[in-house]
Scaffold this motif. Structure first.
Motif, PDB file in Angstrom:
ATOM      1  N   GLY A  51      68.454 -48.034 -94.138  1.00  0.00           N
ATOM      2  CA  GLY A  51      67.302 -47.392 -93.520  1.00  0.00           C
ATOM      3  C   GLY A  51      67.435 -45.895 -93.571  1.00  0.00           C
ATOM      4  N   MET A  52      68.432 -45.569 -94.516  1.00  0.00           N
ATOM      5  CA  MET A  52      68.426 -43.813 -94.778  1.00  0.00           C
ATOM      6  C   MET A  52      67.340 -43.296 -95.796  1.00  0.00           C
ATOM      7  N   ARG A  53      66.590 -42.562 -95.536  1.00  0.00           N
ATOM      8  CA  ARG A  53      65.599 -41.927 -96.410  1.00  0.00           C
ATOM      9  C   ARG A  53      66.226 -40.811 -97.232  1.00  0.00           C
ATOM     10  N   LEU A  54      66.159 -40.943 -98.660  1.00  0.00           N
ATOM     11  CA  LEU A  54      66.662 -39.941 -99.482  1.00  0.00           C
ATOM     12  C   LEU A  54      65.887 -39.527-100.461  1.00  0.00           C
ATOM     13  N   THR A  55      66.101 -38.369-101.378  1.00  0.00           N
ATOM     14  CA  THR A  55      65.651 -38.124-102.399  1.00  0.00           C
ATOM     15  C   THR A  55      66.461 -38.253-103.503  1.00  0.00           C
ATOM     16  N   ALA A  56      65.946 -38.518-104.694  1.00  0.00           N
ATOM     17  CA  ALA A  56      66.775 -38.786-106.001  1.00  0.00           C
ATOM     18  C   ALA A  56      65.841 -38.187-107.234  1.00  0.00           C
ATOM     19  N   LEU A  57      66.637 -37.807-108.381  1.00  0.00           N
ATOM     20  CA  LEU A  57      66.131 -37.335-109.406  1.00  0.00           C
ATOM     21  C   LEU A  57      66.022 -38.609-110.190  1.00  0.00           C
ATOM     22  N   VAL A  58      64.876 -38.573-111.270  1.00  0.00           N
ATOM     23  CA  VAL A  58      64.600 -39.835-112.098  1.00  0.00           C
ATOM     24  C   VAL A  58      65.017 -39.379-113.330  1.00  0.00           C
ATOM     25  N   GLY A  59      66.219 -40.399-114.201  1.00  0.00           N
ATOM     26  CA  GLY A  59      66.741 -39.932-115.301  1.00  0.00           C
ATOM     27  C   GLY A  59      66.427 -40.793-116.311  1.00  0.00           C
ATOM     28  N   VAL A  60      67.121 -40.877-117.582  1.00  0.00           N
ATOM     29  CA  VAL A  60      66.891 -41.972-118.436  1.00  0.00           C
ATOM     30  C   VAL A  60      66.723 -43.364-118.105  1.00  0.00           C
ATOM     31  N   GLY A  61      65.677 -43.900-118.617  1.00  0.00           N
ATOM     32  CA  GLY A  61      65.527 -45.340-118.306  1.00  0.00           C
ATOM     33  C   GLY A  61      65.361 -45.278-116.782  1.00  0.00           C
ATOM     34  N   ASP A  62      64.483 -44.349-116.062  1.00  0.00           N
ATOM     35  CA  ASP A  62      64.159 -44.420-114.811  1.00  0.00           C
ATOM     36  C   ASP A  62      65.215 -44.689-113.889  1.00  0.00           C
ATOM     37  N   ARG A  63      66.612 -44.344-114.227  1.00  0.00           N
ATOM     38  CA  ARG A  63      67.625 -44.484-113.199  1.00  0.00           C
ATOM     39  C   ARG A  63      67.865 -43.383-112.364  1.00  0.00           C
TER      40      ARG A  63
END
Length: 71
Positions: A51-63
């Motif tokens: 349920g937690m909302r986060l942000t993340a960076l998109v890396g190689v291969g959309d990981r």
């Protein structure tokens, strides 16, 4: 430079967290190590992640990486 995206933790499958982009047109959920996400956002109990909302960076291969709590 990597793009930062909003994501949501749907649920846990053992030691894996199922993550989906927090957008109406989001694709299929992907799994990431829950301990890695928890450590990055300062959560000791993995059960707090769903349920937690986060942000993340998109890396190689959309990981995703570089997890942060959403503001």
């Amino acid at each position: 430079m990597s793009e930062r995206v909003s994501v949501k933790v749907l649920l846990l499958f053992g030691e894996m967290a199922e993550i989906v982009a927090d957008a109406p047109d989001a694709g299929d959920p992907e799994r990431y190590p829950a301990f890695e996400i928890a450590a990055a956002v300062g959560v000791e109990d993995l059960a707090e992640l769903p349920g937690m909302r986060l942000t993340a960076l998109v890396g190689v291969g959309d990981r995703l990486f570089g997890w942060q709590r959403a503001e």
